[in-house]
Design an enzyme around this catalytic site. Structure first.
Site, PDB file in Angstrom:
ATOM      1  N   ASP A  27       2.586   5.370  -6.686  1.00 30.44           N
ATOM      2  CA  ASP A  27       3.842   5.273  -5.927  1.00 30.44           C
ATOM      3  C   ASP A  27       5.078   5.138  -6.804  1.00 30.44           C
ATOM      4  OD1 ASP A  27       1.829   3.507  -3.710  1.00 30.44           O
ATOM      5  OD2 ASP A  27       2.849   5.377  -3.242  1.00 30.44           O
ATOM      6  N   HIS A  29       0.862  -1.197   0.000  1.00 32.31           N
ATOM      7  CA  HIS A  29       0.000   0.000   0.000  1.00 32.31           C
ATOM      8  C   HIS A  29       0.895   1.243   0.000  1.00 32.31           C
ATOM      9  CE1 HIS A  29      -3.475   2.457   0.604  1.00 32.31           C
ATOM     10  NE2 HIS A  29      -3.758   2.203   1.856  1.00 32.31           N
ATOM     11  N   HIS A  76      -2.453  -2.438  -9.584  1.00 30.99           N
ATOM     12  CA  HIS A  76      -3.461  -1.774  -8.739  1.00 30.99           C
ATOM     13  C   HIS A  76      -4.722  -2.627  -8.738  1.00 30.99           C
ATOM     14  CE1 HIS A  76      -6.045   1.332  -7.024  1.00 30.99           C
ATOM     15  NE2 HIS A  76      -4.932   1.930  -6.670  1.00 30.99           N
TER      16      HIS A  76
HETATM   17  C1  SDX Z   1      -1.550   2.120  -3.356  1.00 33.35           C
HETATM   18  O1  SDX Z   1      -6.231   0.605  -3.273  1.00 33.35           O
HETATM   19  C2  SDX Z   1      -5.793   1.785  -3.502  1.00 33.35           C
HETATM   20  O2  SDX Z   1      -6.501   2.646  -4.001  1.00 33.35           O
HETATM   21  C3  SDX Z   1      -4.340   2.007  -3.099  1.00 33.35           C
HETATM   22  C4  SDX Z   1      -3.717   3.352  -3.496  1.00 33.35           C
HETATM   23  C5  SDX Z   1      -4.370   4.536  -2.742  1.00 33.35           C
HETATM   24  O3  SDX Z   1      -4.257   5.658  -3.261  1.00 33.35           O
HETATM   25  O4  SDX Z   1      -4.851   4.303  -1.585  1.00 33.35           O
HETATM   26  O5  SDX Z   1      -3.843   3.535  -4.899  1.00 33.35           O
HETATM   27  C6  SDX Z   1      -2.233   3.399  -3.119  1.00 33.35           C
HETATM   28  O6  SDX Z   1      -1.464   1.313  -2.454  1.00 33.35           O
HETATM   29  C7  SDX Z   1      -1.046   1.816  -4.748  1.00 33.35           C
HETATM   30  C8  SDX Z   1      -0.416   0.397  -4.845  1.00 33.35           C
HETATM   31  C9  SDX Z   1       1.007   0.473  -4.306  1.00 33.35           C
HETATM   32  N1  SDX Z   1       1.568  -0.911  -4.202  1.00 33.35           N
HETATM   33  C10 SDX Z   1       2.542  -1.313  -5.026  1.00 33.35           C
HETATM   34  O7  SDX Z   1       2.988  -0.655  -5.977  1.00 33.35           O
HETATM   35  C11 SDX Z   1       3.092  -2.697  -4.672  1.00 33.35           C
HETATM   36  C12 SDX Z   1       3.220  -3.548  -5.949  1.00 33.35           C
HETATM   37  N2  SDX Z   1       1.882  -3.910  -6.399  1.00 33.35           N
HETATM   38  C13 SDX Z   1       1.327  -5.177  -5.987  1.00 33.35           C
HETATM   39  O8  SDX Z   1       1.678  -5.569  -4.699  1.00 33.35           O
HETATM   40  C14 SDX Z   1      -0.152  -5.306  -6.371  1.00 33.35           C
HETATM   41  O9  SDX Z   1      -0.249  -4.883  -7.676  1.00 33.35           O
HETATM   42  C15 SDX Z   1      -1.207  -4.618  -5.534  1.00 33.35           C
HETATM   43  C16 SDX Z   1      -1.103  -4.951  -4.081  1.00 33.35           C
HETATM   44  C17 SDX Z   1      -1.132  -3.121  -5.697  1.00 33.35           C
HETATM   45  C18 SDX Z   1      -2.564  -5.081  -6.043  1.00 33.35           C
HETATM   46  O10 SDX Z   1      -2.656  -6.435  -5.760  1.00 33.35           O
HETATM   47  P1  SDX Z   1      -3.895  -7.331  -6.253  1.00 33.35           P
HETATM   48  O11 SDX Z   1      -4.990  -6.482  -6.789  1.00 33.35           O
HETATM   49  O12 SDX Z   1      -4.224  -8.282  -5.149  1.00 33.35           O
HETATM   50  O13 SDX Z   1      -3.286  -8.116  -7.492  1.00 33.35           O
HETATM   51  P2  SDX Z   1      -2.713  -9.585  -7.452  1.00 33.35           P
HETATM   52  O14 SDX Z   1      -1.680  -9.685  -6.380  1.00 33.35           O
HETATM   53  O15 SDX Z   1      -3.869 -10.524  -7.414  1.00 33.35           O
HETATM   54  O16 SDX Z   1      -1.950  -9.672  -8.859  1.00 33.35           O
HETATM   55  C19 SDX Z   1      -2.577 -10.156 -10.026  1.00 33.35           C
HETATM   56  C20 SDX Z   1      -1.413 -10.740 -10.842  1.00 33.35           C
HETATM   57  C21 SDX Z   1      -0.594 -11.792 -10.078  1.00 33.35           C
HETATM   58  O17 SDX Z   1       0.013 -12.629 -11.059  1.00 33.35           O
HETATM   59  P3  SDX Z   1      -0.627 -14.124 -11.322  1.00 33.35           P
HETATM   60  O18 SDX Z   1      -0.781 -14.785  -9.972  1.00 33.35           O
HETATM   61  O19 SDX Z   1      -1.957 -13.848 -12.022  1.00 33.35           O
HETATM   62  O20 SDX Z   1       0.375 -14.792 -12.235  1.00 33.35           O
HETATM   63  O21 SDX Z   1      -0.468  -9.697 -11.162  1.00 33.35           O
HETATM   64  C22 SDX Z   1       0.779  -9.997 -10.530  1.00 33.35           C
HETATM   65  C23 SDX Z   1       0.512 -11.006  -9.441  1.00 33.35           C
HETATM   66  O22 SDX Z   1       1.661 -11.779  -9.184  1.00 33.35           O
HETATM   67  N3  SDX Z   1       1.270  -8.724  -9.980  1.00 33.35           N
HETATM   68  C24 SDX Z   1       2.519  -8.303 -10.035  1.00 33.35           C
HETATM   69  C25 SDX Z   1       2.525  -7.044  -9.421  1.00 33.35           C
HETATM   70  N4  SDX Z   1       1.291  -6.739  -8.993  1.00 33.35           N
HETATM   71  C26 SDX Z   1       0.511  -7.793  -9.331  1.00 33.35           C
HETATM   72  N5  SDX Z   1       3.630  -8.873 -10.555  1.00 33.35           N
HETATM   73  C27 SDX Z   1       4.758  -8.153 -10.447  1.00 33.35           C
HETATM   74  N6  SDX Z   1       4.860  -6.919  -9.870  1.00 33.35           N
HETATM   75  C28 SDX Z   1       3.760  -6.347  -9.347  1.00 33.35           C
HETATM   76  N7  SDX Z   1       3.840  -5.160  -8.766  1.00 33.35           N
END
Ligand code: SDX
Length: 422
Positions: A358, A263, A302
Site C-alpha cells: 500500500d 488492511h 506486515h
Molecule cells: C495489507 O495480511 C496481508 O497479507 C495484508 C495485505 C494483503 O495483500 O492482503 O498484504 C494488504 O493489509 C498490507 C498492510 C497495510 N496496512 C498498513 O500499511 C497499516 C500500517 N501497518 C500496521 O498497522 C501494521 O504493520 C500491520 C497491521 C500491517 C501489521 O500489524 P501486526 O502484524 O499486528 O504488527 P504489530 O501491530 O504487532 O506491530 C509490531 C510492532 C509494534 O511496536 P511495539 O509494540 O513492538 O513497540 O511494530 C510497530 C507496532 O507499534 N508497528 C508500527 C507499524 N506497524 C507496526 N509502527 C509504526 N508504523 C507502522 N506502520
C-alpha cells in the site's frame, strides 16, 4: 530425529506425539490429550486456519507465488484476467481458453438498471465509494437468489464469473454517482481494464482514448493485489462463507474487512499521511512522532513479510513508468524520503517494518486520476478473484462452520439483583 513434537500433560504425566506436517501440528492431537484446553492466539498470528493450494508466501525471503508461479513473472508476463483464471480455475488459460474467458466476463459485466436508479441514488452525495461498494455487493445477493445454492459447483462457477465481471461496473458506477457524471455502461469490445477505465473516465459520446501505458500499469496493479493467502479480508470470506451464506454477502464481508486502514484502507491512509507531511523537509519530524507512538507509518509493516514486500518493489518500478506519462507525483519525494529514513532507523529495522503493497500504490492511482476514496475500491477489484478462489476451495472441501473458542475473563456466576438494589 522424528519430524514431530511431544506434548506432555504434567498434571497426569500423559504424553502424545504429534507429527509436524507442512509446518503445522494438528490441534486434534492436542485436544485428544487436553480436551477443553484452548490455544490462546487472538489475532491468529500462530494459527493455520486452512489447507490451501492457492497462494504461497515466504515472509522471511519476501516471496509471493500464485499456484506456484512467482509474482514477478506473473506481473511481467500475464494480464489480470489470466491471473484471475489461474486463481479460480487452477491454471493459466490457453489462448483459446482466454478468449472464451474474456467473452464470458465481458457478457456478465452489465448490472441491473435498478442499481443505478435505486441503490446508488439511495446514498448521500458525499458517500465514500467503499461504503457504496460494500453495500452494493451485498445488494447483489437480492438480485440472484439462486446464488444460495452454494454446494452446487456449477452455481458457484456462475457466481464467480458474475462477481469478477461486475466489480468494475459497480465500482465505476459508485464513482460516477459521486462526481455527478452519467453512468457509462460496459463495452464488450474493450479488454477488462480498458473497459473499467472507460466506465470511470469517459466523458460525452466520443470513444474513451485508453493510454496503453496506464492501462497496462493498472492491469498489473490488479495482478499484484489478486490474492495474498489468509489475510484479514480473505479470512472473512472463509469465516462468513463457512456459514453457507451466499457469495455476494460473503464477498461484501471481505470488502468490509478490506476497508479498514490496517488492511486495504491503508493505501488511502498513506496518501492522507503524505499530504499531511506535505514536504520532505517535514519527514524527520514525522518519523520522530512515529517513534514516539504518536503516529503510524502507514504503508509500512506486515504480519507476514519481515522483509521488503515483493509487490512494493514491483510497484516502485511501475510508478516510474506511470509518472513518465502523467508527470511525477509531487508526493513521491516525501514517500522516497520516508522510506530512506525509515529503512536506516533502528526503530523500524528491529521491528522489521518495510514498505508494503500500500505504500506506493496510492501515488500511482492518484497520478492516473483516481481520487483517494477509490484506492481501496481498486484494491477490492484486484482481490475479488482471490477471495472467490478461497471461497470455492473452502466449500469444495466440505469444511465445517468456523467457530473458535475463547478464554472467559468475565464475572463469575452471580444472581440477578432486583432493580431497586442494583
Ligand atoms: C495489507 O495480511 C496481508 O497479507 C495484508 C495485505 C494483503 O495483500 O492482503 O498484504 C494488504 O493489509 C498490507 C498492510 C497495510 N496496512 C498498513 O500499511 C497499516 C500500517 N501497518 C500496521 O498497522 C501494521 O504493520 C500491520 C497491521 C500491517 C501489521 O500489524 P501486526 O502484524 O499486528 O504488527 P504489530 O501491530 O504487532 O506491530 C509490531 C510492532 C509494534 O511496536 P511495539 O509494540 O513492538 O513497540 O511494530 C510497530 C507496532 O507499534 N508497528 C508500527 C507499524 N506497524 C507496526 N509502527 C509504526 N508504523 C507502522 N506502520
Amino acid at each position: 530425529m522424528a519430524d514431530s513434537v511431544t506434548i506432555t500433560d504434567n498434571r497426569t504425566g500423559q504424553t502424545v506425539e504429534v507429527p509436524l506436517v507442512d509446518g503445522t501440528v494438528s490441534a486434534k492431537a492436542w485436544s485428544s490429550l487436553l480436551p477443553g484446553v484452548w490455544f490462546d492466539d487472538p489475532s491468529f498470528s500462530a494459527t493455520s486456519g486452512a489447507d490451501s493450494a492457492i497462494t504461497f508466501l515466504d515472509g522471511g525471503a519476501g516471496l509471493l507465488h500464485y499456484r506456484g508461479y512467482p509474482i514477478e513473472q506473473l506481473a511481467e508476463r500475464t494480464t489480470f484476467l489470466e491471473v484471475a483464471h489461474l486463481l479460480v480455475r487452477d491454471e493459466l488459460p490457453t489462448a483459446s481458453q482466454l478468449k472464451d474467458w474474456q467473452r464470458e466476463i465481458a457478457e456478465a459485466a452489465p448490472i441491473h438498471e435498478n442499481f443505478h436508479k435505486r441503490i446508488f441514488e439511495g446514498f448521500r452525495d458525499d458517500a465514500h465509494t467503499m461504503g457504496v461498494l460494500v453495500s452494493s455487493i451485498a445488494a447483489m445477493s437480492t438480485f440472484w437468489p439462486d446464488s444460495k445454492d452454494i454446494e452446487n459447483p456449477d452455481q458457484r462457477r456462475a457466481e464467480i464469473v458474475r462477481l469478477i465481471a461486475k466489480m468494475p461496473t459497480v465500482a465505476a458506477g459508485a464513482y460516477r454517482r459521486n462526481v455527478g457524471l452519467p453512468y457509462v455502461f460496459p463495452d464488450p469490445e474493450l479488454d477488462y481494464t480498458s473497459n473499467f477505465l472507460a466506465m470511470m473516465f469517459k466523458v460525452g459520446d466520443s470513444p474513451y482514448e485508453v493510454n496503453p501505458v496506464l492501462r497496462d500499469a493498472l492491469d498489473m496493479l490488479f495482478v499484484l493485489h489478486a490474492d495474498h493467502e489468509q489475510n484479514c479480508s480473505t479470512t472473512a470470506v472463509r469465516v462468513v462463507g463457512s456459514s453457507h451464506a451466499d457469495p455476494y454477502v460473503t464477498v461484501a464481508s471481505a470488502a468490509a474487512a478490506l476497508y479498514g486502514p490496517r488492511h486495504g484502507g491503508a493505501n488511502e491512509a498513506v496518501l492522507r499521511m503524505l499530504e499531511g507531511i506535505g514536504d520532505y523537509s517535514n519527514v524527520d519530524n514525522f518519523i520522530t512522532e512515529v517513534k514516539a507512538g504518536e503516529q503510524k507509518l502507514m504503508g509500512f509493516g506486515h504480519r507476514v513479510y519481515k522483509n521488503y514486500d515483493p509487490r512494493a518493489k514491483i510497484l516502485k518500478d511501475t510508478a516510474h513508468r506511470v509518472f513518465d506519462v502523467t508527470g511525477t507525483n509531487p508526493l513521491l519525494d516525501v514517500a522516497l524520503k520516508l522510506e530512506e529514513v525509515a529503512l536506516a532507523d533502528e526503530y523500524f529495522v528491529e521491528r522489521s517494518l518495510y514498505p508494503n503493497v500500500d505504500f506506493y500504490s496510492g501515488l500511482i492511482y492518484q497520478s492516473m486520476g483516481f481520487p483517494a476514496e477509490m484506492f481501496t475500491v481498486l484494491f477490492a477489484i484486484g482481490r475479488t478473484p482471490g477471495w472467490l478462489a478461497h471461497w470455492d476451495e473452502m466449500l469444495s472441501r466440505n469444511s465445517r462452520i468456523a467457530r473458535p473458542r475463547q478464554r472467559y475473563i468475565g464475572p463469575a456466576d452471580r444472581d440477578v439483583p432486583d432493580i431497586d438494589s442494583r
